[in-house]
Design an enzyme around this catalytic site. Structure first.
Site, PDB file in Angstrom:
ATOM      1  CG  ASN A 153      -4.881   4.038   9.555  1.00 33.87           C
ATOM      2  OD1 ASN A 153      -5.111   5.090   8.947  1.00 33.87           O
ATOM      3  ND2 ASN A 153      -3.848   3.913  10.354  1.00 33.87           N
ATOM      4  CB  THR A 173      10.333 -10.415 -12.052  1.00 35.67           C
ATOM      5  OG1 THR A 173      11.404 -10.192 -12.968  1.00 35.67           O
ATOM      6  CG2 THR A 173       9.649 -11.732 -12.359  1.00 35.67           C
ATOM      7  CB  CYS A 233       4.365   2.859  21.740  1.00 32.27           C
ATOM      8  SG  CYS A 233       3.809   1.483  20.732  1.00 32.27           S
ATOM      9  N   GLY A 272       0.821  -1.211   0.000  1.00 33.69           N
ATOM     10  CA  GLY A 272       0.000   0.000   0.000  1.00 33.69           C
ATOM     11  C   GLY A 272       0.852   1.256   0.000  1.00 33.69           C
ATOM     12  CG  HIS A 302      -0.537  -6.468   4.905  1.00 37.17           C
ATOM     13  ND1 HIS A 302      -0.602  -6.117   6.228  1.00 37.17           N
ATOM     14  CD2 HIS A 302      -0.029  -5.395   4.250  1.00 37.17           C
ATOM     15  CE1 HIS A 302      -0.124  -4.882   6.376  1.00 37.17           C
ATOM     16  NE2 HIS A 302       0.221  -4.423   5.189  1.00 37.17           N
ATOM     17  CB  SER A 338      -2.254  -2.830   1.343  1.00 40.07           C
ATOM     18  OG  SER A 338      -1.320  -3.721   1.917  1.00 40.07           O
ATOM     19  CD  GLN A 369      -7.227  -0.233   7.522  1.00 37.26           C
ATOM     20  OE1 GLN A 369      -8.075  -1.115   7.665  1.00 37.26           O
ATOM     21  NE2 GLN A 369      -5.979  -0.390   7.920  1.00 37.26           N
TER      22      GLN A 369
HETATM   23  C1  LIG Z   1      -1.693  -0.388   6.224  1.00 39.65           C
HETATM   24  C2  LIG Z   1      -2.027   0.889   5.529  1.00 39.65           C
HETATM   25  C3  LIG Z   1      -1.182   1.411   4.530  1.00 39.65           C
HETATM   26  C4  LIG Z   1       0.131   0.785   4.173  1.00 39.65           C
HETATM   27  O1  LIG Z   1       0.014  -0.434   3.517  1.00 39.65           O
HETATM   28  P1  LIG Z   1       1.302  -1.398   3.463  1.00 39.65           P
HETATM   29  O2  LIG Z   1       0.932  -2.482   2.516  1.00 39.65           O
HETATM   30  O3  LIG Z   1       1.515  -1.891   4.863  1.00 39.65           O
HETATM   31  O4  LIG Z   1       2.431  -0.557   2.980  1.00 39.65           O
HETATM   32  C5  LIG Z   1      -1.552   2.576   3.914  1.00 39.65           C
HETATM   33  N1  LIG Z   1      -2.697   3.202   4.231  1.00 39.65           N
HETATM   34  C6  LIG Z   1      -3.542   2.733   5.168  1.00 39.65           C
HETATM   35  C7  LIG Z   1      -4.806   3.464   5.454  1.00 39.65           C
HETATM   36  C8  LIG Z   1      -3.230   1.562   5.854  1.00 39.65           C
HETATM   37  O5  LIG Z   1      -4.051   1.118   6.805  1.00 39.65           O
END
Ligand SMILES: *Cc1c(COP(=O)(O)O)cnc(C)c1O
Length: 394
Positions: free
Chosen positions: A150, A236, A324, A71, A200, A198, A178
């Site tokens: 987020n 790639t 933190c 992301g 994950h 993103s 998100q």
């Molecule tokens: C997690 C997140 C990202 C970053 O995505 P990554 O794949 O971890 O680099 C960007 N924007 C928001 C709102 C996110 O929650």
């Protein structure tokens, strides 16, 4: 309970169906999809399918999908592309509550001489859209506004903002990391030029993302290299992860309605349970316009870090509203932008659920957390002072 994972806005579990689908591409189907033999053609076909699945979830065309590494890369690529496409423009508009992937890049550009407007939010985390529209000038190269926050889950009116911004001929990017998979997104109606997501955050692995680039958008690549992704992103392809993301998008599309009602119900059960059991606690963010999985609660006069530590002893994984990671105990920039009072911003905890959470897990948190807060408050001089002041005030 071994572990109760309610930190899905930080990352998600890879769905078992997703893992099954990607594994062959880490084992036997290892060909470079750009090669000429039929072994590679098989892999290229699967990439094509993944691209179509992502496009389907977004209401996009397959040629508008560019796979990236995350992301953050998508966000950076979008903003740099707009800056490079508009060398005569020196103004960027974004918000005060963006993810660091956008916020820190915009702050970097501000130090390099760009004028950056950070649009404020109100106490509920709602964007001051009039402020945004007033800030637009012929010098504005790009507006970048996240689809959903987020930390609080608050959703911004992307369609309305997109219309206003694009009417003025200005590029519009949204960080939808998100939002994708949690709320319906249809780019046939949502007027955005570029959108980041993103893997994950929606049950695909870490290390894969997408930048959607609407047809006709002025674009220059961030990663200049081979001809992959139609020359829009060299390197790639991360085949297995792209296959995984395609499957995750397909699952998200199938499950969105049913699972959202279930996840939202769990979230509401958690929130109601905690607010009822814990005095001097309040939700951060607009409860009428939030992601269905997110709940951010401020507990007065306790440290978020301490709450997390004690919850961890019960196997509960959540996030606090203080940064933190940066080595400070400053409340997050999001809660500060909302003007959440220091005493509760410090004790803010984000719970973010997924389709894998159960009612038993929610009830477990509602059972374990109240005594934790009580124990911490009994140690807190602020809490005692506040209680004494309240008693004196009658
Ligand atoms: C997690 C997140 C990202 C970053 O995505 P990554 O794949 O971890 O680099 C960007 N924007 C928001 C709102 C996110 O929650």
């Amino acid at each position: 309970m071994d572990r109760v994972y309610v930190d899905n806005n930080a990352t998600t579990r890879v769905a078992p169906e997703v893992l099954d689908e990607m594994l062959p591409y880490l084992k036997d189907l290892y060909a470079n999809p750009s090669s000429m033999y039929s072994f590679a053609g098989e892999v290229a076909e699967k990439l094509k399918e993944a691209r179509a699945r992502v496009a389907d979830l977004l209401g996009a065309d397959t040629e508008e999908i560019v796979f990236t590494s995350c992301g953050s890369e998508s966000d950076s690529t979008a903003i740099w592309a707009a800056v490079n496409a508009n060398p005569d423009k020196h103004h960027i508009v974004t918000t005060r509550v963006e993810h660091p992937a956008v916020k820190n890049l915009c702050e970097h550009l501000a130090r390099k001489g760009w004028r950056v407007t950070f649009v404020p939010v109100d106490g509920k985390g709602r964007l001051d859209t009039d402020y945004l529209y007033r800030s637009l000038t012929p010098d504005t190269a790009i507006v970048s506004v996240m689809w959903a926050n987020n930390e609080t889950g608050v959703i911004f009116p992307i369609e309305e903002i997109g219309n206003e911004v694009r009417e003025r001929g200005i590029m519009f990017h949204t960080d939808a990391v998100q939002a994708v998979g949690k709320i319906p997104i249809d780019l046939r109606h949502a007027p955005v030029d570029m959108l980041s997501l993103s893997g994950h955050k929606l049950h695909a692995p870490k290390g894969v993302g997408v930048l959607y680039i609407r047809k006709g958008t002025k674009f220059s690549p961030f990663l200049i290299g081979g001809h992959q992704e139609h020359g829009r992103r060299g390197g790639t392809e991360n085949v297995a992860s792209i296959v995984a993301l395609g499957k995750a998008c397909e699952l998200a599309r199938q499950h969105m309605d049913a699972e959202n009602t279930r996840v939202k119900k769990l979230r509401d059960r958690l929130e109601a349970g905690l607010l009822a059991a814990i005095p001097a606690s309040a939700v951060n963010g607009d409860i009428d316009n939030r992601l269905p999985n997110t709940c951010n609660i401020g507990f007065e006069s306790v440290e978020g870090e301490a709450i997390l530590l004690l919850m961890d002893q019960h196997g509960i994984c959540a996030s606090s509203g203080s940064a933190c990671t940066s080595g400070s105990l400053e409340p997050s920039h999001v809660l500060r932008a909302m003007g959440v009072p220091f005493t509760s911003a410090h004790g803010s905890v984000r719970f973010s659920l997924s389709i894998y959470n159960t009612e038993e897990e929610i009830d477990y948190i509602v059972e374990k957390l109240p005594p934790i807060i009580e124990r911490l408050r009994n140690l807190s001089p602020f809490w005692k002072e506040n209680q004494a002041a309240k008693a004196a005030a009658g």
